[in-house]
Design an enzyme around this catalytic site. Structure first.
Site, mmCIF file in Angstrom:
data_model
loop_
_atom_site.group_PDB
_atom_site.id
_atom_site.type_symbol
_atom_site.label_atom_id
_atom_site.label_comp_id
_atom_site.label_asym_id
_atom_site.label_seq_id
_atom_site.Cartn_x
_atom_site.Cartn_y
_atom_site.Cartn_z
ATOM 1 N N SER A 30 4.515 -46.966 33.249
ATOM 2 C CA SER A 30 5.581 -47.554 32.395
ATOM 3 C C SER A 30 5.804 -47.294 30.820
ATOM 4 O O SER A 30 6.973 -46.908 30.474
ATOM 5 C CB SER A 30 5.519 -48.984 32.310
ATOM 6 N N ASP A 81 0.383 -39.216 27.756
ATOM 7 C CA ASP A 81 0.241 -40.192 28.718
ATOM 8 C C ASP A 81 -0.345 -41.519 28.255
ATOM 9 O O ASP A 81 -0.773 -41.458 26.960
ATOM 10 C CB ASP A 81 -1.048 -39.672 29.737
ATOM 11 N N SER A 82 -0.565 -42.611 28.859
ATOM 12 C CA SER A 82 -0.925 -43.880 28.509
ATOM 13 C C SER A 82 -2.262 -44.024 29.084
ATOM 14 O O SER A 82 -3.101 -43.040 29.492
ATOM 15 C CB SER A 82 -0.017 -44.769 28.982
ATOM 16 N N ALA A 83 -2.845 -45.178 29.001
ATOM 17 C CA ALA A 83 -4.087 -45.758 29.432
ATOM 18 C C ALA A 83 -3.892 -47.231 29.829
ATOM 19 O O ALA A 83 -3.132 -47.892 29.349
ATOM 20 C CB ALA A 83 -5.330 -45.291 28.525
ATOM 21 N N ASP A 84 -5.161 -47.561 30.592
ATOM 22 C CA ASP A 84 -5.173 -49.068 30.907
ATOM 23 C C ASP A 84 -6.021 -49.591 30.075
ATOM 24 O O ASP A 84 -5.856 -50.813 29.627
ATOM 25 C CB ASP A 84 -5.697 -48.958 32.388
ATOM 26 N N GLY A 95 -5.554 -44.909 35.580
ATOM 27 C CA GLY A 95 -5.583 -44.916 36.951
ATOM 28 C C GLY A 95 -4.945 -46.103 37.779
ATOM 29 O O GLY A 95 -4.685 -46.354 38.919
ATOM 30 N N GLY A 96 -4.508 -47.015 36.786
ATOM 31 C CA GLY A 96 -3.616 -48.051 37.161
ATOM 32 C C GLY A 96 -2.447 -48.025 38.135
ATOM 33 O O GLY A 96 -1.939 -48.327 39.071
ATOM 34 N N GLU A 103 -3.586 -36.502 36.663
ATOM 35 C CA GLU A 103 -3.876 -36.910 35.201
ATOM 36 C C GLU A 103 -5.005 -36.047 34.687
ATOM 37 O O GLU A 103 -4.848 -35.629 33.354
ATOM 38 C CB GLU A 103 -3.850 -38.367 34.933
ATOM 39 N N LYS A 121 -3.797 -52.452 24.620
ATOM 40 C CA LYS A 121 -4.859 -51.776 25.671
ATOM 41 C C LYS A 121 -6.125 -51.300 24.816
ATOM 42 O O LYS A 121 -6.907 -50.616 25.314
ATOM 43 C CB LYS A 121 -4.156 -50.303 25.876
HETATM 44 C C1 5RP Z 1 -1.311 -44.119 35.521
HETATM 45 C C2 5RP Z 1 -2.187 -44.323 34.383
HETATM 46 C C3 5RP Z 1 -1.481 -45.163 33.319
HETATM 47 O O1 5RP Z 1 -1.578 -44.426 32.149
HETATM 48 C C4 5RP Z 1 -1.983 -46.363 33.183
HETATM 49 O O2 5RP Z 1 -2.051 -47.288 34.251
HETATM 50 C C5 5RP Z 1 -0.974 -47.277 32.027
HETATM 51 O O3 5RP Z 1 0.325 -47.659 32.732
HETATM 52 P P1 5RP Z 1 1.378 -48.419 31.850
HETATM 53 O O4 5RP Z 1 2.052 -47.470 31.006
HETATM 54 O O5 5RP Z 1 2.450 -48.531 32.926
HETATM 55 O O6 5RP Z 1 0.833 -49.537 31.085
HETATM 56 O O7 5RP Z 1 -3.341 -44.195 34.111
HETATM 57 O O8 5RP Z 1 -2.282 -43.531 36.579
#
Ligand code: 5RP
Length: 219
Positions: A30, A81-84, A95-96, A103, A121
């Site tokens: 997202s 990219d983002s992260a969980d 990997g969420g 990735e 996060k």
């Molecule tokens: C996808 C990921 C995303 O970067 C992670 O899940 C964060 O997602 P979001 O931006 O929806 O919070 O690793 O595999």
């Protein structure tokens, strides 16, 4: 607290790291959705994008951004990219969105990994968010047993098949004291395709969106 607003702020701030004529690595999720919207405003000055998932490819095309074949590249200038979760050493759980394998490939081949997050996060220790691993389906029972041996609780992510035709196990309750050695240990299990610990190759720059604006963290 509106996390989506914070994600959006971080995503738009990432435009400052995009140089004309380059190919941009694009993550999934997202937060990246907001980045793709932002990137579409400068789509004519970049050479195109390589995508980490089918979902991001669809969004890139919808936004008029040229999608190039990952196979043709061995290096990129920048990956966004983002992260969980992300810790103070810029190591991440990802990997969420089940896109961790591509990735990780794109992260490895990029000179700069720009991680865009909302402030929720940021963590001191990784592991509250269940750690995703992509595995070959026939290895499910074996890998689950090995995960229990290292103290984790494995759960199959229901109704998910990755872009590579594999499945995802989410590992709960894992004590990740040393993210690099845990990444290596899980990676070494036969049948594991990718572990969602991005510790050895973490982020280079983190853009954290919050109420006040965007904080920039660097190594
Ligand atoms: C996808 C990921 C995303 O970067 C992670 O899940 C964060 O997602 P979001 O931006 O929806 O919070 O690793 O595999």
């Amino acid at each position: 607290m509106n996390l989506n607003e914070y994600k959006k702020k971080a995503a738009w701030a990432a435009l400052n790291y995009i140089h004309p004529g380059t190919v941009i690595g694009i993550g999934t999720g997202s937060t990246v959705f907001y980045f793709i919207e932002a990137l579409s405003t400068i789509k004519n000055i970049i050479s195109g994008a390589v995508s980490s998932s089918n979902a991001s490819t669809v969004l890139l095309i919808k936004n008029g951004i040229k999608v190039l074949n990952l196979k043709k590249f061995d290096q990129l200038e920048v990956y966004v990219d983002s992260a969980d979760e992300i810790n103070n050493n810029m190591q991440m759980i990802k990997g969420g969105g089940a896109a961790l394998t591509k990735e990780k490939i794109i992260a490895a081949m990029s000179k700069k990994f720009i991680c865009i997050i909302d402030k929720s996060k940021k963590v001191e220790f990784l592991g509250s968010f269940p750690l995703p691993i992509e595995i070959i389906p026939i290895a499910f029972s074996y890998i689950s047993k090995e995960i229990i041996k290292i103290g984790g609780t494995p759960k199959l992510r229901k109704n998910v098949v990755t872009d590579n035709g594999n499945i995802i196990i989410d590992i709960y309750n894992l004590n990740i004291k040393n993210p690099i050695s845990m990444e290596k240990k899980i990676n070494s299990l036969p049948g594991v395709v990718t572990v969602g610990l991005f510790a050895e190759r973490g982020a280079d720059i983190v853009l954290v969106g919050d109420k006040k604006g965007v904080k920039i963290l660097k190594k």
